[in-house]
Design an enzyme around this catalytic site. Structure first.
Site, PDB file in Angstrom:
ATOM      1  N   PRO A   1       0.800  -1.232   0.000  1.00 16.45           N
ATOM      2  CA  PRO A   1       0.000   0.000   0.000  1.00 16.45           C
ATOM      3  C   PRO A   1       0.832   1.282   0.000  1.00 16.45           C
ATOM      4  O   PRO A   1       0.348   2.338   0.427  1.00 16.45           O
ATOM      5  CB  PRO A   1      -0.801  -0.137   1.297  1.00 16.45           C
ATOM      6  CG  PRO A   1       0.128  -0.855   2.219  1.00 16.45           C
ATOM      7  CD  PRO A   1       0.890  -1.827   1.348  1.00 16.45           C
ATOM      8  N   GLU A   2       2.069   1.224  -0.494  1.00 13.14           N
ATOM      9  CA  GLU A   2       2.964   2.385  -0.378  1.00 13.14           C
ATOM     10  C   GLU A   2       2.371   3.685  -0.886  1.00 13.14           C
ATOM     11  O   GLU A   2       2.542   4.737  -0.265  1.00 13.14           O
ATOM     12  CB  GLU A   2       4.287   2.117  -1.123  1.00 13.14           C
ATOM     13  CG  GLU A   2       5.380   1.538  -0.268  1.00 13.14           C
ATOM     14  CD  GLU A   2       5.269   0.027  -0.149  1.00 13.14           C
ATOM     15  OE1 GLU A   2       6.209  -0.586   0.366  1.00 13.14           O
ATOM     16  OE2 GLU A   2       4.235  -0.547  -0.564  1.00 13.14           O
ATOM     17  N   VAL A   3       1.710   3.648  -2.055  1.00 16.26           N
ATOM     18  CA  VAL A   3       1.229   4.923  -2.593  1.00 16.26           C
ATOM     19  C   VAL A   3       0.153   5.540  -1.699  1.00 16.26           C
ATOM     20  O   VAL A   3       0.014   6.763  -1.649  1.00 16.26           O
ATOM     21  CB  VAL A   3       0.739   4.785  -4.053  1.00 16.26           C
ATOM     22  CG1 VAL A   3       1.896   4.434  -4.972  1.00 16.26           C
ATOM     23  CG2 VAL A   3      -0.382   3.774  -4.189  1.00 16.26           C
TER      24      VAL A   3
ATOM     25  N   VAL B   1       0.288   5.249   1.555  1.00 14.54           N
ATOM     26  CA  VAL B   1       1.107   5.815   2.633  1.00 14.54           C
ATOM     27  C   VAL B   1       1.597   7.200   2.223  1.00 14.54           C
ATOM     28  O   VAL B   1       1.789   8.089   3.050  1.00 14.54           O
ATOM     29  CB  VAL B   1       2.304   4.894   2.950  1.00 14.54           C
ATOM     30  CG1 VAL B   1       3.211   5.499   4.016  1.00 14.54           C
ATOM     31  CG2 VAL B   1       1.805   3.523   3.408  1.00 14.54           C
TER      32      VAL B   1
END
Length: 254
Positions: free
Chosen positions: A131-133, A135
């Protein structure tokens, strides 16, 4: 931080590395450095294959964002290269590597699992994904290359831009997990898969083949090294402007 157990599986020496670093094995500077050092040493170790797993309820919940927020830009400047080196050392290991995903594998934890040749995940409610984007931070190039090598370009794009986490059965359909295993059988199954892979092919042939399969990915990592600075700037900016803090509140309630 990293515990090692040596097994003999039908005459094949298998090294089991267990991350034991806090309640969720969050990836901080020290864990990343330890992972990189251990995987490089394993390249010439007597072990013929390696299993990487976690402890308690997590394989790894990913980057220690609270540490990044607390320590700021100087820490991020040291942490991001260490994170990339941990991924690369695992990805380059010239021996069969099996990830035994015993619990949540989120963000960097998912990428670390994807570095393995085979990913097994325990049945249950644990989730895996990147889910980096959401974050608010971009991926280092090595993370994108690892994911693409693991699941192909189309699925990697879906994982990255969708920014979702997935239950084991859905992760298996996406190709992110090779096999979903009853939790009580995960450790034994992972060791068996690792030993079978090592016994099936001469060690030098396996190493050469793996190097060939990963060569283009790693050449792109080196070719696009000019991305490192803007990636670090965006991490620092999103930490400073409150985006990462808001994300943490949304998932922790604090």
């Amino acid at each position: 931080m990293l515990e090692r157990e040596d097994l003999d599986v039908d005459g094949v020496p298998v090294a089991v590395l267990r991350m034991a670093h806090g309640p969720v094995n969050a990836m901080d500077l020290e864990l990343c450095q330890a992972l990189a050092e251990r995987f490089r040493a394993l390249a010439t170790d007597p072990a013929r294959a390696v299993v990487l797993t976690g402890s308690d309820r997590a394989f790894s919940a990913g980057v220690d964002l609270k540490r990044c927020l607390a320590d700021g830009e100087p820490y991020v400047a040291r942490f991001l290269p260490a994170l990339c080196e941990a991924f690369r050392a695992a990805f380059e290991l010239p021996k069969p590597l099996v990830a035994a995903v015993n619990g949540h594998a989120i963000a960097g934890g998912c990428v670390l699992a994807a570095c393995a040749d085979t990913v097994l995940m325990a049945e249950g409610s644990a989730r895996i994904g990147v889910p980096e984007v959401r974050v608010g931070v971009p991926f280092p190039r090595i993370a994108l290359e690892v994911l693409t090598a693991a699941v192909g370009e189309r699925v990697a794009r879906e994982l990255v831009t969708g920014a979702q986490t997935h239950l084991p059965e859905r992760a298996a359909r996406l190709g992110l997990v090779h096999e979903v295993v009853p939790a009580a059988e995960l450790s034994v199954r992972a060791a068996a898969v690792a030993a079978e892979a090592a016994a099936a092919v001469p060690a030098d042939t396996f190493a050469m083949t793996k190097r060939q399969l990963h060569r283009a990915c790693l050449e792109r990592v080196d070719r696009y090294a000019d991305e490192d600075a803007p990636v670090a700037r965006l991490w620092t900016a999103q930490l400073a402007d409150g985006w990462v803090q808001r994300y943490l509140r949304s998932v922790t309630g604090r």
